[in-house]
Design a protein around this motif. Structure first.
Motif, PDB file in Angstrom:
ATOM      1  N   CYS A  53       8.920  21.387  -5.445  1.00  0.00           N
ATOM      2  CA  CYS A  53       7.632  21.985  -5.788  1.00  0.00           C
ATOM      3  C   CYS A  53       7.025  22.667  -4.558  1.00  0.00           C
ATOM      4  O   CYS A  53       6.508  23.788  -4.653  1.00  0.00           O
ATOM      5  N   TRP A  54       7.070  21.989  -3.416  1.00  0.00           N
ATOM      6  CA  TRP A  54       6.529  22.584  -2.179  1.00  0.00           C
ATOM      7  C   TRP A  54       7.255  23.878  -1.841  1.00  0.00           C
ATOM      8  O   TRP A  54       6.630  24.875  -1.493  1.00  0.00           O
ATOM      9  N   TRP A  55       8.574  23.867  -1.942  1.00  0.00           N
ATOM     10  CA  TRP A  55       9.357  25.062  -1.644  1.00  0.00           C
ATOM     11  C   TRP A  55       8.969  26.216  -2.564  1.00  0.00           C
ATOM     12  O   TRP A  55       8.984  27.383  -2.159  1.00  0.00           O
ATOM     13  N   SER A  56       8.595  25.896  -3.792  1.00  0.00           N
ATOM     14  CA  SER A  56       8.227  26.926  -4.760  1.00  0.00           C
ATOM     15  C   SER A  56       6.827  27.466  -4.513  1.00  0.00           C
ATOM     16  O   SER A  56       6.618  28.681  -4.475  1.00  0.00           O
ATOM     17  N   VAL A  57       5.841  26.573  -4.341  1.00  0.00           N
ATOM     18  CA  VAL A  57       4.445  27.031  -4.241  1.00  0.00           C
ATOM     19  C   VAL A  57       4.187  27.773  -2.937  1.00  0.00           C
ATOM     20  O   VAL A  57       3.289  28.626  -2.869  1.00  0.00           O
ATOM     21  N   ARG A  58       4.949  27.491  -1.890  1.00  0.00           N
ATOM     22  CA  ARG A  58       4.732  28.186  -0.619  1.00  0.00           C
ATOM     23  C   ARG A  58       5.251  29.620  -0.657  1.00  0.00           C
ATOM     24  O   ARG A  58       5.032  30.385   0.286  1.00  0.00           O
ATOM     25  N   ARG A  59       5.917  29.992  -1.742  1.00  0.00           N
ATOM     26  CA  ARG A  59       6.422  31.365  -1.890  1.00  0.00           C
ATOM     27  C   ARG A  59       5.441  32.262  -2.630  1.00  0.00           C
ATOM     28  O   ARG A  59       5.772  33.396  -2.978  1.00  0.00           O
ATOM     29  N   GLN A  60       4.234  31.764  -2.886  1.00  0.00           N
ATOM     30  CA  GLN A  60       3.215  32.582  -3.533  1.00  0.00           C
ATOM     31  C   GLN A  60       2.692  33.627  -2.558  1.00  0.00           C
ATOM     32  O   GLN A  60       2.446  33.346  -1.379  1.00  0.00           O
ATOM     33  N   ALA A  61       2.497  34.833  -3.074  1.00  0.00           N
ATOM     34  CA  ALA A  61       2.052  35.938  -2.208  1.00  0.00           C
ATOM     35  C   ALA A  61       0.596  35.776  -1.795  1.00  0.00           C
ATOM     36  O   ALA A  61       0.211  36.154  -0.679  1.00  0.00           O
ATOM     37  N   ASP A  62      -0.221  35.232  -2.679  1.00  0.00           N
ATOM     38  CA  ASP A  62      -1.638  35.044  -2.374  1.00  0.00           C
ATOM     39  C   ASP A  62      -1.818  33.809  -1.490  1.00  0.00           C
ATOM     40  O   ASP A  62      -1.485  32.693  -1.894  1.00  0.00           O
ATOM     41  N   GLY A 202       2.458  27.780  10.126  1.00  0.00           N
ATOM     42  CA  GLY A 202       2.046  28.475   8.911  1.00  0.00           C
ATOM     43  C   GLY A 202       3.085  28.490   7.820  1.00  0.00           C
ATOM     44  O   GLY A 202       2.753  28.541   6.628  1.00  0.00           O
ATOM     45  N   TRP A 203       4.383  28.418   8.208  1.00  0.00           N
ATOM     46  CA  TRP A 203       5.457  28.451   7.206  1.00  0.00           C
ATOM     47  C   TRP A 203       5.427  27.235   6.282  1.00  0.00           C
ATOM     48  O   TRP A 203       6.011  27.253   5.194  1.00  0.00           O
ATOM     49  N   LEU A 204       4.751  26.157   6.726  1.00  0.00           N
ATOM     50  CA  LEU A 204       4.635  24.979   5.862  1.00  0.00           C
ATOM     51  C   LEU A 204       3.788  25.258   4.629  1.00  0.00           C
ATOM     52  O   LEU A 204       3.929  24.576   3.607  1.00  0.00           O
ATOM     53  N   VAL A 205       2.904  26.258   4.724  1.00  0.00           N
ATOM     54  CA  VAL A 205       1.990  26.575   3.629  1.00  0.00           C
ATOM     55  C   VAL A 205       2.437  27.824   2.879  1.00  0.00           C
ATOM     56  O   VAL A 205       2.357  27.877   1.645  1.00  0.00           O
ATOM     57  N   GLN A 206       2.917  28.812   3.606  1.00  0.00           N
ATOM     58  CA  GLN A 206       3.342  30.062   2.967  1.00  0.00           C
ATOM     59  C   GLN A 206       4.587  30.584   3.671  1.00  0.00           C
ATOM     60  O   GLN A 206       4.632  30.654   4.908  1.00  0.00           O
ATOM     61  N   SER A 207       5.564  30.944   2.889  1.00  0.00           N
ATOM     62  CA  SER A 207       6.827  31.429   3.438  1.00  0.00           C
ATOM     63  C   SER A 207       6.600  32.661   4.303  1.00  0.00           C
ATOM     64  O   SER A 207       5.880  33.583   3.916  1.00  0.00           O
ATOM     65  N   ARG A 208       7.219  32.699   5.482  1.00  0.00           N
ATOM     66  CA  ARG A 208       7.077  33.853   6.365  1.00  0.00           C
ATOM     67  C   ARG A 208       7.662  35.108   5.736  1.00  0.00           C
ATOM     68  O   ARG A 208       7.177  36.215   5.966  1.00  0.00           O
ATOM     69  N   ARG A 209       8.703  34.940   4.941  1.00  0.00           N
ATOM     70  CA  ARG A 209       9.296  36.103   4.270  1.00  0.00           C
ATOM     71  C   ARG A 209       8.308  36.703   3.283  1.00  0.00           C
ATOM     72  O   ARG A 209       8.179  37.923   3.186  1.00  0.00           O
ATOM     73  N   VAL A 210       7.591  35.844   2.551  1.00  0.00           N
ATOM     74  CA  VAL A 210       6.592  36.332   1.604  1.00  0.00           C
ATOM     75  C   VAL A 210       5.473  37.058   2.344  1.00  0.00           C
ATOM     76  O   VAL A 210       5.007  38.121   1.914  1.00  0.00           O
ATOM     77  N   VAL A 211       5.045  36.503   3.482  1.00  0.00           N
ATOM     78  CA  VAL A 211       3.995  37.140   4.265  1.00  0.00           C
ATOM     79  C   VAL A 211       4.452  38.502   4.767  1.00  0.00           C
ATOM     80  O   VAL A 211       3.695  39.477   4.721  1.00  0.00           O
TER      81      VAL A 211
END
Length: 232
Positions: A53-62, A202-211
């Protein structure tokens, strides 16, 4: 209150014998598998679902959505731990013996259980995690709740809990998670937001690739001279 279920005519006891009776009829390898699954396997599976779940939600663009989702996810294991702590005085007050202490003929798959029975710690933790994941993400939450229900069945199958021990654990885990979720969100969201702004964490909250993709997708502002030329 130790005598919550000592009468064989009690539906709680009848259901205990019915479910635990499946262990007597099952091959030995099934009992050993259920022992591992009921003691450790399902809780381990819940941890893996939480990581998924964490791996999924951190890939959100917002970013704000990612922050709120991760904050809710962090609350899930904290709620499970808190619910187990709440259960300590409950067990001491009710003082309900384990079913194999009060009843004969049970096939007990796990030995060494000397503490009180009501409510089930395993059921409490499992459902607290399930409720927390459901708040975070519906799909993963439903998977986790299904695992929690399986955990409850295993505890009765193993002969270490009454069905009402499991139901009480489900209720306790759900109540602690949902009732305290608003307060937990208020406390955890600013912390997670601060982590999301950290270059190192920051990558723990949002994927760097998505950012990076989101940054490329944002169009650059046009120079003022271009605007003047178009107006002319």
């Amino acid at each position: 209150m130790a005598g919550l279920a000592i009468d064989g005519s009690n539906p709680d006891v009848s259901l205990l014998y019915d479910i635990n009776g499946l262990a007597k009829d099952a091959p030995g390898w099934v009992d050993r598998a259920m022992e591992f699954v009921g003691e450790y396997g399902i809780l381990l599976a819940l941890v893996l679902v939480a990581l998924w779940c964490w791996w999924s939600v951190r890939r959100q663009a917002d970013r704000e959505r990612a922050v709120s989702s991760v904050a809710a996810l962090v609350w899930a294991p904290l709620a499970a731990g808190l619910a187990v702590l709440v259960n300590i005085p409950i067990r001491g007050f009710v003082e309900r013996p384990r079913p194999f202490v009060e009843h004969t003929g049970l096939d007990v798959l796990v030995s060494g259980k000397t503490d009180f029975s009501f409510v089930s710690d395993h059921a409490t933790m499992a459902m607290a995690l399930g409720a927390g994941l459901f708040v975070t993400h519906r799909k993963f939450g439903l998977i986790a709740i299904g695992l929690a229900l399986a955990e409850g069945f295993c505890r009765v199958f193993m002969g270490v809990h009454y069905p009402t021990d499991v139901i009480g654990g489900f209720a306790l885990g759900t109540a602690v998670t949902l009732l305290l979720a608003p307060l937990a969100g208020m406390l955890l969201t600013p912390v997670v937001r601060a982590v999301s702004r950290s270059e190192r964490l920051g990558w723990l909250v949002q994927s760097r690739r998505v950012v990076a993709v989101a940054a490329v997708a944002i169009p650059e502002p046009r120079p003022e001279s271009d605007h003047r030329d178009l107006a002319a």
